[in-house]
Design an enzyme around this catalytic site. Sequence first.
Site, PDB file in Angstrom:
ATOM      1  CG  ASP A   1       8.723   7.685   7.978  1.00  0.00           C
ATOM      2  OD1 ASP A   1       8.849   6.974   6.963  1.00  0.00           O
ATOM      3  OD2 ASP A   1       8.398   8.881   7.932  1.00  0.00           O
TER       4      ASP A   1
ATOM      5  CE  LYS B   1      15.963  10.712   6.997  1.00  0.00           C
ATOM      6  NZ  LYS B   1      14.989  11.709   7.419  1.00  0.00           N
ATOM      7  N   GLY B   2      14.385   4.246   5.384  1.00  0.00           N
ATOM      8  CA  GLY B   2      13.603   3.068   5.765  1.00  0.00           C
ATOM      9  C   GLY B   2      14.340   1.742   5.690  1.00  0.00           C
TER      10      GLY B   2
ATOM     11  CD  GLU C   1      12.738   0.952  -1.160  1.00  0.00           C
ATOM     12  OE1 GLU C   1      12.591   1.100   0.070  1.00  0.00           O
ATOM     13  OE2 GLU C   1      12.395   1.814  -1.981  1.00  0.00           O
TER      14      GLU C   1
ATOM     15  CE  LYS D   1       1.464  -0.838   2.677  1.00  0.00           C
ATOM     16  NZ  LYS D   1       1.177   0.616   2.702  1.00  0.00           N
TER      17      LYS D   1
ATOM     18  NE  ARG E   1      12.685   7.356   9.389  1.00  0.00           N
ATOM     19  CZ  ARG E   1      12.250   7.235   8.145  1.00  0.00           C
ATOM     20  NH1 ARG E   1      12.111   6.039   7.612  1.00  0.00           N
ATOM     21  NH2 ARG E   1      11.952   8.294   7.424  1.00  0.00           N
TER      22      ARG E   1
HETATM   23  P1  IMP Z   1       6.244   3.249  -3.679  1.00  0.00           P
HETATM   24  O1  IMP Z   1       7.026   4.149  -4.576  1.00  0.00           O
HETATM   25  O2  IMP Z   1       4.785   3.595  -3.696  1.00  0.00           O
HETATM   26  O3  IMP Z   1       6.480   1.790  -3.915  1.00  0.00           O
HETATM   27  O4  IMP Z   1       6.648   3.638  -2.217  1.00  0.00           O
HETATM   28  C1  IMP Z   1       7.713   3.130  -1.585  1.00  0.00           C
HETATM   29  C2  IMP Z   1       8.070   3.994  -0.398  1.00  0.00           C
HETATM   30  O5  IMP Z   1       6.901   4.560   0.205  1.00  0.00           O
HETATM   31  C3  IMP Z   1       8.721   3.178   0.666  1.00  0.00           C
HETATM   32  O6  IMP Z   1      10.104   3.134   0.498  1.00  0.00           O
HETATM   33  C4  IMP Z   1       8.289   3.885   1.941  1.00  0.00           C
HETATM   34  O7  IMP Z   1       9.193   4.917   2.246  1.00  0.00           O
HETATM   35  C5  IMP Z   1       6.956   4.501   1.599  1.00  0.00           C
HETATM   36  N1  IMP Z   1       5.824   3.678   2.098  1.00  0.00           N
HETATM   37  C6  IMP Z   1       4.946   2.957   1.367  1.00  0.00           C
HETATM   38  N2  IMP Z   1       4.054   2.318   2.149  1.00  0.00           N
HETATM   39  C7  IMP Z   1       4.383   2.634   3.418  1.00  0.00           C
HETATM   40  C8  IMP Z   1       3.841   2.253   4.708  1.00  0.00           C
HETATM   41  O8  IMP Z   1       2.877   1.491   4.849  1.00  0.00           O
HETATM   42  N3  IMP Z   1       4.478   2.792   5.786  1.00  0.00           N
HETATM   43  C9  IMP Z   1       5.545   3.627   5.689  1.00  0.00           C
HETATM   44  N4  IMP Z   1       6.089   3.988   4.523  1.00  0.00           N
HETATM   45  C10 IMP Z   1       5.513   3.498   3.381  1.00  0.00           C
HETATM   46 MG    MG Z   2      11.421   4.573   1.886  1.00  0.00          MG
END
Ligand code: IMP
Ligand code: MG
Length: 175
Positions: A157, A40-41, A96, A128, A163
Site C-alpha cells: 500500500d 496486511k501486505g 512477507e 530491495k 493493495r
Molecule cells: P523493513 O522493516 O524496512 O524491511 O520494511 C518492511 C515493511 O515496510 C514491509 O512489510 C512493507 O509494509 C513496508 N514497505 C517497504 N517498502 C515498501 C514499498 O516500496 N511499498 C510499500 N510498502 C513498503
Molecule cells: Mg508490511
Amino acid sequence: MEEIRVLISEEELKEKIIEVSRQINEDYKGRDIHMICILKGGVFFSCELAKYIDVPVTFDFMSISSYGSGTVSTGRVKIMKDLDEPIEGRDVLIVEDIIDTGRTLSYLLELLKHRKPKSIKICTLLDKPSRRVEKDVKVDYSCVQIPDNFVVGFGLDYDQKYRNLPYIGVVEFTD
Ligand code: IMP
Ligand code: MG
C-alpha cells in the site's frame, strides 16, 4: 497526487510465484508448512503462493507495523495482532510482501525464535537488497528483486491504498 506505473505485470508475478513454490515444495517434501502471513501486505502473496504448495499447509496471521503513513521506515516495530496458535515444534514459513531495511523481519525473527519452532524460514514477494540495514537477515525465498522504488499493489500500500492492484506498480508523485 500520485500516478502508478506498472513495474511487474500480473502474469510475471504469477510465473515468479510458481517458480518459488516449486522450490518450496522440493525443500519441504514430507513435512507440513505452518505459514505465517504478515498482515496486511502479505495477504495477496500468501494466498497465491499457497495455491501452488503441494505439502499440507496451515495458516496463522500476525500484524506488525514498522511504517507510519509515509514511505520512510521509522525503525519502530509494534505488534498489532499476535499469532493465534503456538509455533513450538512446527516448520514455520514467514510470508512477507517486501523486505526493505530488514528491520521488521529482524525483530520478528528474534521474537519467534524464542517460541521454539522446529525451523523458521522467510519467503518474500519482493526484495530491495540495496536498502538493507539489517545485514544478517537471511531471505530464504524471494520472488523478485527490485530497485529502490516505492511500490504498491498485490498487497502493498501507499497510505492504505492500492493493495488491490493485481500488479506491482511504482508510485510516481506529481507535484
Ligand atoms: P523493513 O522493516 O524496512 O524491511 O520494511 C518492511 C515493511 O515496510 C514491509 O512489510 C512493507 O509494509 C513496508 N514497505 C517497504 N517498502 C515498501 C514499498 O516500496 N511499498 C510499500 N510498502 C513498503
Ligand atoms: Mg508490511
